[in-house]
Write an enzyme that holds these catalytic residues in place. Sequence first.
Site, PDB file in Angstrom:
ATOM      1  CE  LYS A 150       2.811  28.653   4.568  1.00 50.34           C
ATOM      2  NZ  LYS A 150       2.676  27.262   2.644  1.00 50.34           N
ATOM      3  CB  SER A 225       4.298  24.565   5.141  1.00 55.08           C
ATOM      4  OG  SER A 225       4.486  25.087   3.879  1.00 55.08           O
ATOM      5  CB  SER A 226      -0.956  26.367   2.672  1.00 57.07           C
ATOM      6  OG  SER A 226       0.207  27.011   2.496  1.00 57.07           O
ATOM      7  CB  ILE A 246       8.792  24.886  -1.681  1.00 61.81           C
ATOM      8  CG1 ILE A 246      10.400  24.837  -1.945  1.00 61.81           C
ATOM      9  CG2 ILE A 246       8.972  23.862  -0.403  1.00 61.81           C
ATOM     10  CD1 ILE A 246      11.184  25.375  -1.782  1.00 61.81           C
ATOM     11  N   GLY A 247       7.025  21.963  -1.976  1.00 62.98           N
ATOM     12  CA  GLY A 247       7.176  21.157  -1.879  1.00 62.98           C
ATOM     13  C   GLY A 247       5.743  19.418  -1.801  1.00 62.98           C
ATOM     14  N   GLY A 248       4.587  20.895  -2.254  1.00 59.61           N
ATOM     15  CA  GLY A 248       3.159  20.576  -1.853  1.00 59.61           C
ATOM     16  C   GLY A 248       1.951  21.148  -1.329  1.00 59.61           C
ATOM     17  CB  SER A 249       3.217  23.956   1.044  1.00 58.67           C
ATOM     18  OG  SER A 249       4.680  23.632   1.606  1.00 58.67           O
TER      19      SER A 249
END
Length: 587
Positions: A150, A225-226, A246-249
Site C-alpha cells: 500500500k 483505503s487499501s 483503522i476502520g476496515g481498510s
Amino acid sequence: MIQQQLRQLLPERKVDTSAALTLLGGSVAAVVVWKWLGKKMIQKKMEEARKSRDEGLKKMAKAVQQFREQVPSVQTDAILSLPLLELTERLQEGSLSPKTVLYTYLEKALEVNQQTNCLRHFIPECEEQLQEIQQQKEKGLLYGIPVSIKDHIGHKGHLTTCGLVQHLDTLMKEDSVLVKVLKRQGAIPFAMTNVPQSLFSYDCINPIFGQTLNPLNHQKSPGGSSGGEGALISGGGSILGIGSDIGGSIRLPSSFCGLCGLKPTAERLSLSGVTGPVNGILAVPCAVGPMARDVDSLALCMRALLCEEMFRLDPTVPPIPFNGEVYCSSTPLRIGYYDTDGYFPLPPCMRRAVKATRRALQAAGHQLVPFSPPRIPYVMTELFMKTLFADGGRAWLDVFTGDIIDPSLKPQANSCKTPRLVKKILALLLKPLFPRLADYLNAMSGMRSVKEMWNHHHQIQVYRSEFITRWKELHLDVVLCPVLGPAFTTGYPGKLLTAISSTMLYNVLNFPAGVVPVSTVTEADEEELKLYQGCCDDPWDRKLKQAVSGAVGMPVAVQCVALPWQEELCLRFMKEVETLSREKRVA
C-alpha cells in the site's frame, strides 16, 4: 457605500478614499492572483507526480517486453493460476525461477492497472532485489514471491503520498520494517498501490492519481483505503499484498473485491516506517496486515513476518512467533454469531451469508451460540468517531493545506469546517428526525479538554472489558459476523462514512478480524433489496440501498473475529469458513 464605511472606521483621520479604495482593490487582486498561483503550483506538482508514475510504468512495460523476447515460452496463465503455497513450493524446489514469476506478475499488473488504475508506482528496485535473493545462502519463506504494498508503507527511495500533494516532496530514506522483513524472507516488493486522499475513506480516489475501479465491475468501488491492493490482487496482478486498517481498510476492500484479508491485533506487526496523514491516534490503533486470494496465503505471510528479524528490528513488537499448531488444529469451535449490529443493518445478501455460514459450521460439528455486541451506536459515534476527530477535525483539515480536497471527501470536510456551536445546535434540532446524523454531528464536535480526552480513553477501556466479559461468559472461541458489502457504486462511500460499523468495532476493541468471501449476489438478493428499509428508513438507509444495488455476481463475504493476540485462531476459523464455502457455495 464603501467610502462611507471607511469614514466610519476612521472618523478622526482624513482619508483619501480614492487611494484607500485603490489599495483595497489592489489587495483583493493580489489575494486572487496568489490563490490562482497556488492552484497552478498544486496542479504542476500533481502533473509531475502523474508523469513520474507513467514513466515508471513505461519502464516496467519495457522490462517485461525485453524478458518476453528473451523467454518467449513462459506459460503465463499456468503461473498466475498457482495458489501461493504451490508457487512457493515450485520456487523453493527450483522448477520455477524468481525471474519468470516476477516478470509474469509485472505483465499482469500492467494489464490490471490499465483496466482499474490501481498502481501508484512501480518499484524498479525489484530487479535488484531479484539479484540479491539469488545470492542469499538460505531461501526465505517467501523466496521469489512478488509482493505489492500500500502507498503509505515505506520503501526506500519512494514517496508515501497518502494521496496528498504535501507528501510529494519527501522520499523515504529507508525501508519500513515490514519491507525489510519481506525482503529478508525472499519476497520481491514490486509495486505500490493507490489510496484515497488522506486515507480517511473507504473509496479509492485522490486528485493526484485518480479513481481506482473494482476489477469485477468497473461501476463499483474496490473499497478502501487499501483499495489499490484490493483491485490489483483481485484482478490477478499480485498474489500477496500488504494493507493497513483503522476502520476496515483491509477488510472492506477484501469484501468488495472477493479476497481474504486479515487485520491483526495492532501491535502484532511493526508499524515502523508506515506513515499517516494524522499521527498519534492511539486510542483506536492502526494495524497492518496481509491481503490475498486464500486464507493459506495470509497464514504463510504472517508466519514469514513473525520472525526474529522483525522482533530484532522493532523491539516494540511482542516476540510471539506464528503458532502453526493452532492454525492447523481441527478441534471443534464454540462460535458466537450475529447478523446485524443494530446500528447500520446490512443488505439482505450479507445477512444471508452469515446465516448460511452458521448452518454450514453447525453441520460440520461446531457449536454456534447467539451473541449480541453491546451498544454499537455508542461505540460508532462516542468512541470511534470522537477518537478520529477529537479536535473537531482540525488536524485532518490541516493535511489539505496546499491541496485540493477531493469531492468524495467534501461531506466530511464540510462537517469539520462547521463551527462547533452550529454542529451542536444542528444535532439538537435533528435528534427527533434523524438521530444517527445528530449523534454523528455531536461526535464530530470533538472534545474540549485534556480531562475529557482522558475520560474518553478510559471509556474505550471500559467498553473493551465489557465486551470481553460478555465473550467469556459465553465461553466463546471466535465470533462470526457480517461485513459491509457488496461493493458500493463509486462515489457512495464518501456519503456513508458511518456505514462501517461492522468493521470499526474491532478496531476500537483491537481484536484480530478477517474477511472471507463465501458467496455472490443473486437476482433474488436484488429483489429482496427493494424491500430494504434499514433501521430508521432515513436518508442514510436510502443511500445504502442505492450504493449496493446493481451488484449481481459481486462477492459476498463474512467476518471472523478472535480475541487479541489470537491471529492464528482467527485464521484457523477463516480457513474453516473458506473450506465449507468452497465445498458448497452458500446458496
